[in-house]
Write an enzyme that holds these catalytic residues in place. Sequence first.
Site, PDB file in Angstrom:
ATOM      1  N   HIS A   1       0.660  -1.066   0.165  1.00  0.00           N
ATOM      2  CA  HIS A   1      -0.318  -0.322  -0.003  1.00  0.00           C
ATOM      3  C   HIS A   1       1.396   1.529   0.019  1.00  0.00           C
ATOM      4  CE1 HIS A   1      -3.909  -2.048   0.518  1.00  0.00           C
ATOM      5  NE2 HIS A   1      -3.106  -2.934   0.701  1.00  0.00           N
TER       6      HIS A   1
ATOM      7  N   SER B   1      -6.724   5.917   2.450  1.00  0.00           N
ATOM      8  CA  SER B   1      -7.579   4.726   2.575  1.00  0.00           C
ATOM      9  C   SER B   1      -7.236   3.065   2.355  1.00  0.00           C
ATOM     10  CB  SER B   1      -8.840   4.484   3.510  1.00  0.00           C
ATOM     11  OG  SER B   1     -10.203   4.072   3.451  1.00  0.00           O
ATOM     12  N   LYS B   2      -7.188   2.284   2.641  1.00  0.00           N
ATOM     13  CA  LYS B   2      -6.831   1.422   1.631  1.00  0.00           C
ATOM     14  C   LYS B   2      -8.509   0.819   1.213  1.00  0.00           C
ATOM     15  CE  LYS B   2      -3.558  -1.135   4.619  1.00  0.00           C
ATOM     16  NZ  LYS B   2      -3.572  -2.456   5.608  1.00  0.00           N
ATOM     17  N   ARG B   3      -9.382   1.213   1.818  1.00  0.00           N
ATOM     18  CA  ARG B   3     -10.700   0.457   1.553  1.00  0.00           C
ATOM     19  C   ARG B   3     -11.704   1.296   0.496  1.00  0.00           C
ATOM     20  NH1 ARG B   3     -15.023   1.141   4.554  1.00  0.00           N
ATOM     21  NH2 ARG B   3     -13.688   2.209   6.111  1.00  0.00           N
ATOM     22  N   LYS B   4     -11.537   3.071   0.722  1.00  0.00           N
ATOM     23  CA  LYS B   4     -12.100   3.797   0.307  1.00  0.00           C
ATOM     24  C   LYS B   4     -11.035   4.429  -1.039  1.00  0.00           C
ATOM     25  CE  LYS B   4     -14.157   5.985   4.245  1.00  0.00           C
ATOM     26  NZ  LYS B   4     -13.831   6.980   5.684  1.00  0.00           N
TER      27      LYS B   4
END
Length: 553
Positions: free
Chosen positions: A49, A296-299
């Site tokens: 990431h 954010s990894k998710r967003k």
Amino acid sequence: MDNNKQMAELLFPNITKTPEDYETLYPARNLAEGAVVTRFAPSPTGFLHFGGLFAAFVEKTAARTTSGVFYLRIEDTDKKREVENGVSLIVKGLNDFGIEIDEGMTSQTEEKGAYGPYMQSRRTPIYQSYVKSLVEQGLAYPCFMTEDELSVIRENQEADKLLPGIYGEYAKYRDITVEEAKKRIDAGEEYVVRLKSPGKESGRVKFKDVIKGEIEMPENILDVVLLKKDGTPTYHFAHAIDDHLMRTTHVIRGDEWISSVPIHLQLFRLLGFKPPKYAHISPIMKEENGGKRKLSKRKDPEAAVSYYNEAGYPKGAIWEYLMTLANSTYEDWRLANKDADINDFKFSLSKMSKAGALFDIVKLADVSKNYISTLNAEEVYELVTEWARENNEKLYKLLVDDEEYAKSIFAIERGNAKPRKDIAKWGDVENYVSYFYSELWDGQRAFPENLSKDDMIEILELYKQIYKENTASEDWFPAVRDMAVDLGYAKAPKEYKKNPDAYKGHVGDVAGVIRAAATGRLNTPDLYEILQVLGYDEVIKRFDDAINTLKDI
Ligand code: GLU
């Protein structure tokens, strides 16, 4: 044999190597004064990431700028979180961005360097040797508490708002005898090995974080787990052993670990190790709705480094951007030293942002445009082709089918004092070059809106006759200008503005029609150079096409 020694033999009968053996095996590094040894120590949990890449870049830079050592250690003690090929993905991630390691894992299974193994799962006997020695000194003990017992303790502590963990009255097995331990082990009971923390409730620890400055926290009083039931170490313990034996001078890591520093410093002290310097990096932030939040990894798609490869940001540009995030003084340095090598910049760990650098994709695009504008046509060709091979088959084929033609396109307005900055990433190239290839351009044209269709046809008909195959660059524009004047256009915009009623338009409008006919666009790099690259026959053909299109409108 004293009790502690008996306990150590009971727990680790097969461990024969001593800490002294390992000290000899991994001697102090022979490096110049001021050389920094850093590591990137990810868990193999999947893709790299952006925050990890940033940390690796900072760790690498700190080592590189001091002629130190940067190595890759894989922290795979938590098998539950591991993914298949996790190590390869990290190795590839670092390679893709040119972050070379001096030592450490080089593939899923191989490694290089004299301070390994560099994968924690291969270091179990080393950890056990040190735990054995702590047990011998009465500084660690086996703890047979069950999961159920632990959760009861946790719930009670939560209800009473007490510090969670095993300490004081909760440390049920602190003083377990060898006999009892043996009985339980013989009965097949599982156990962990805990530290017998000498911390006092009133104790404080102070340390100076290289990035965050002076920090003071309560001392560690927890009997933290050193070895799990399966005999593998916890993060805390492995960190102390590995960073000591691999002779890390600077532990640079995410600031989520700051709260664990008291445990780590205590471990270093009890193990008799000199503690490393700590530099805790604040998370990369992103602006959103006027506020800031963590990337954010998710967003955020740009949180995964694969995003940058797929979009085609060259690694040189990513380095430039990472350095602007690492040291805010870099931008000014770069402005003052346009042609200098990034390696000449005096990076400073202590000048990193305490609050967290702000990620900004628009800024990245700007930095990347600047970077790409400094490359020559040959370099652009090589890098775009390499990218297109993986990411754009159609473009790749066109680029390799006629290398010279492609290079002549990339040479347009390049290598001069003020190169153009049209390309931010290789993903922009298909659109940038599309009108040079019939396979990419559909022949659609945006014509200037301020001239009538008949005026445009008139311009193109006449220009077709005037345009010469080998016009020199200094003669090209004067010829367009003379033609414009003959057709009733002002020879300069200024003149037109002074007296708009006297003219049909100005020379820029005339050039605009030629541009639209040749490229379909209203804005392009230098038109003369474009016409030269397209070649005489193609240019005339395009003028004819444009005239026909205009007639059909
Ligand atoms: N394995 C830890 C992580 O991935 C490393 C932290 C450190 O660099 O010490 O968060």
